[in-house]
Motif scaffolding. Structure first.
Motif, PDB file in Angstrom:
ATOM      1  N   UNK A   4      21.985   2.544  15.809  1.00 10.01           N
ATOM      2  CA  UNK A   4      21.605   3.540  16.972  1.00 10.01           C
ATOM      3  C   UNK A   4      19.923   3.983  18.033  1.00 10.01           C
ATOM      4  N   UNK A   5      20.126   3.110  18.471  1.00  9.89           N
ATOM      5  CA  UNK A   5      18.936   3.127  19.199  1.00  9.89           C
ATOM      6  C   UNK A   5      18.617   4.147  20.579  1.00  9.89           C
ATOM      7  N   UNK A   6      17.514   4.806  20.520  1.00  4.40           N
ATOM      8  CA  UNK A   6      17.016   6.063  20.483  1.00  4.40           C
ATOM      9  C   UNK A   6      15.466   6.067  21.276  1.00  4.40           C
ATOM     10  N   UNK A   7      15.902   6.846  23.074  1.00  4.76           N
ATOM     11  CA  UNK A   7      14.729   6.863  23.785  1.00  4.76           C
ATOM     12  C   UNK A   7      15.127   7.830  24.727  1.00  4.76           C
ATOM     13  N   UNK A   8      14.226   8.291  25.002  1.00  2.25           N
ATOM     14  CA  UNK A   8      13.739   9.826  25.873  1.00  2.25           C
ATOM     15  C   UNK A   8      13.587   9.295  27.247  1.00  2.25           C
ATOM     16  N   UNK A   9      13.795   8.466  27.696  1.00  9.56           N
ATOM     17  CA  UNK A   9      14.165   7.997  29.497  1.00  9.56           C
ATOM     18  C   UNK A   9      15.214   7.514  29.539  1.00  9.56           C
ATOM     19  N   UNK A  10      15.957   7.467  30.989  1.00 10.51           N
ATOM     20  CA  UNK A  10      17.253   7.017  31.173  1.00 10.51           C
ATOM     21  C   UNK A  10      17.943   5.601  31.363  1.00 10.51           C
ATOM     22  N   UNK A  32      26.184  -9.015  21.124  1.00  8.14           N
ATOM     23  CA  UNK A  32      27.176 -10.481  21.489  1.00  8.14           C
ATOM     24  C   UNK A  32      27.207 -10.626  20.411  1.00  8.14           C
ATOM     25  N   UNK A  33      26.516 -10.253  19.714  1.00  9.41           N
ATOM     26  CA  UNK A  33      26.650 -10.474  17.799  1.00  9.41           C
ATOM     27  C   UNK A  33      28.230 -10.353  17.011  1.00  9.41           C
ATOM     28  N   UNK A  34      28.581  -9.179  17.709  1.00  6.33           N
ATOM     29  CA  UNK A  34      29.628  -8.425  17.032  1.00  6.33           C
ATOM     30  C   UNK A  34      28.731  -6.700  16.084  1.00  6.33           C
ATOM     31  N   UNK A  35      28.045  -6.339  16.744  1.00  5.68           N
ATOM     32  CA  UNK A  35      27.444  -5.348  16.292  1.00  5.68           C
ATOM     33  C   UNK A  35      28.368  -4.019  17.153  1.00  5.68           C
ATOM     34  N   UNK A  36      28.112  -2.666  16.840  1.00  5.64           N
ATOM     35  CA  UNK A  36      28.437  -1.523  17.436  1.00  5.64           C
ATOM     36  C   UNK A  36      27.034  -0.712  17.975  1.00  5.64           C
ATOM     37  N   UNK A  37      27.216  -0.785  18.970  1.00 10.51           N
ATOM     38  CA  UNK A  37      25.512   0.157  19.228  1.00 10.51           C
ATOM     39  C   UNK A  37      26.235   1.508  20.174  1.00 10.51           C
ATOM     40  N   UNK A  38      25.201   2.555  19.436  1.00 12.72           N
ATOM     41  CA  UNK A  38      24.956   3.517  20.456  1.00 12.72           C
ATOM     42  C   UNK A  38      24.289   4.168  21.117  1.00 12.72           C
ATOM     43  N   UNK A  39      23.744   4.404  22.040  1.00 17.56           N
ATOM     44  CA  UNK A  39      22.519   4.979  22.519  1.00 17.56           C
ATOM     45  C   UNK A  39      22.585   5.653  22.510  1.00 17.56           C
ATOM     46  N   UNK A  40      21.307   7.056  22.116  1.00 11.42           N
ATOM     47  CA  UNK A  40      20.727   8.163  22.212  1.00 11.42           C
ATOM     48  C   UNK A  40      19.188   8.058  23.109  1.00 11.42           C
ATOM     49  N   UNK A  41      20.159   8.040  24.361  1.00  4.96           N
ATOM     50  CA  UNK A  41      18.261   8.060  25.716  1.00  4.96           C
ATOM     51  C   UNK A  41      18.231   8.944  26.692  1.00  4.96           C
ATOM     52  N   UNK A  42      17.996   9.224  27.709  1.00  2.00           N
ATOM     53  CA  UNK A  42      17.512  10.149  28.883  1.00  2.00           C
ATOM     54  C   UNK A  42      19.394  10.552  29.625  1.00  2.00           C
ATOM     55  N   UNK A  73      17.104   2.384  15.166  1.00  2.00           N
ATOM     56  CA  UNK A  73      16.084   2.202  15.927  1.00  2.00           C
ATOM     57  C   UNK A  73      15.778   3.044  16.513  1.00  2.00           C
ATOM     58  N   UNK A  74      14.341   3.865  16.518  1.00  2.00           N
ATOM     59  CA  UNK A  74      14.044   5.065  17.491  1.00  2.00           C
ATOM     60  C   UNK A  74      12.453   4.441  18.290  1.00  2.00           C
ATOM     61  N   UNK A  75      12.095   4.968  19.533  1.00  2.00           N
ATOM     62  CA  UNK A  75      11.091   4.566  20.238  1.00  2.00           C
ATOM     63  C   UNK A  75      10.964   5.733  20.578  1.00  2.00           C
TER      64      UNK A  75
END
Length: 326
Positions: A4-10, A32-42, A73-75
């Motif tokens: 999970x990648x976290x960022x406050x903007x769009x 591309x490398x086979x991982x699953x991504x969740x964006x927690x974003x604006x 992974x926090x921003x």
């Protein structure tokens, strides 16, 4: 792995943008490398290769992370340690004397060192966003690439050294008349302004440039402008502050706080090999290297290890936003 990648903007960003592009490139490469991504974003964000959730600043971050996530992974700076394995990515310079989370990751060795920290990962660009590579094409001017209104980027210095070396300068990131951060009207006729540009409009300026002028007067944390310019074969002429000596070797540019020395370099015929500039980015500062490094850190925090020996703390330097340029 579920990340999970976290960022406050769009996201995505369609013009000028730094962190948004980094998290987009990182997420795409992880998929591309086979991982699953969740964006927690604006609010209003969209992505065709990842799950997208809306970040809510007023809600505890732990309550917003889905149960299936392995690592976060926090921003966005955490107020306290998360329940799940995590790291916090610091992309900018920080508040003097403040302490940061022990799992803070910086963007260059100098950036980490100035916080008594060890963990850093260089930002990496995605070549897919930089088409039309032409390392043998005609080059007719130098360029400046940064938020021109921000005095630490030192557009004034870039204008002065190009004027005195009788070189044309194209500015991406500002306008001839500026009111945003103090009144500035640039009368120099050797300077052309393009405003805030991204995508192909920006790339086209870089593609035809002899080199990047980057005389910053602060400790630059990293500077994507440097590596995207080098990708198009542009050597870099700047000051030796922050991360610049790590990125810009003698093969790909010249660093000095002396205006006279920079003017001398710009006045002489350039001897830098555009292909070597490009290759340095591909070898050291592409999304591949960035992703490799973050995957190693994900494994480390998932195994219960801290990324720094102690909580990072900004080393206070009262002159850090007004370094010498003489």
């Amino acid at each position: 792995m579920n990340i999970c990648i976290v960022y406050k903007n769009t996201i995505p960003v369609y013009a000028y943008g730094g962190i948004q592009r980094i998290i987009w490139w990182l997420g795409k490469e992880l998929v591309r490398r086979g991982h699953n991504i969740t964006y927690l974003v604006g609010k209003g964000s969209s992505c065709d290769f990842a799950r997208v959730l809306t970040y809510q600043s007023e809600v505890d971050i732990n309550e917003q992370i889905p149960e299936d996530i392995d690592v976060v992974h926090l921003y966005v700076e955490p107020e306290s340690p998360l329940k799940k394995p995590y790291l916090f990515n610091m992309q900018s310079n920080t508040v003097p004397t403040k302490e940061y989370d022990i799992n803070t990751v910086f963007v260059s060795h100098d950036h980490a060192k100035r916080h008594h920290a060890e963990a850093f990962v260089y930002n990496g660009i995605d070549p897919d966003d930089y088409p039309g590579l032409d390392l043998k094409g005609k080059k007719s001017y130098f360029h400046f690439l940064a938020k021109a209104a921000w005095h630490v980027k030192n557009l004034k210095g870039a204008i002065e050294i190009t004027r005195k070396s009788k070189q044309k300068l194209e500015v991406v990131g500002g306008h001839r008349l500026n009111f945003k951060m103090g009144f500035r009207l640039t009368l120099d006729t050797h300077v052309k302004f393009h405003g805030m540009q991204g995508g192909e409009k920006k790339n086209n300026v870089l593609r035809k440039s002899k080199g990047l002028i980057f005389p910053v007067i602060w400790y630059e944390p990293f500077g994507i402008a440097i590596t995207e310019s080098m990708y198009y074969g542009c050597p870099v002429f700047g000051t030796p502050y922050g991360s610049l000596p790590e990125i810009v070797t003698e093969e790909v540019g010249f660093l000095s706080a002396s205006k006279d020395e920079l003017i001398e370099q710009l006045s002489a015929p350039l001897s830098y090999d555009p292909r070597r500039c490009h290759e340095r980015v591909m070898d050291m500062f592409s999304v591949k290297q960035m992703t490799d490094s973050y995957l190693a850190l994900y494994e480390k925090v998932m195994n219960g290890h801290s990324l720094n020996a102690q909580r990072p703390k900004h080393i206070f330097d009262p002159e850090e936003k007004n370094l010498p340029f003489y």
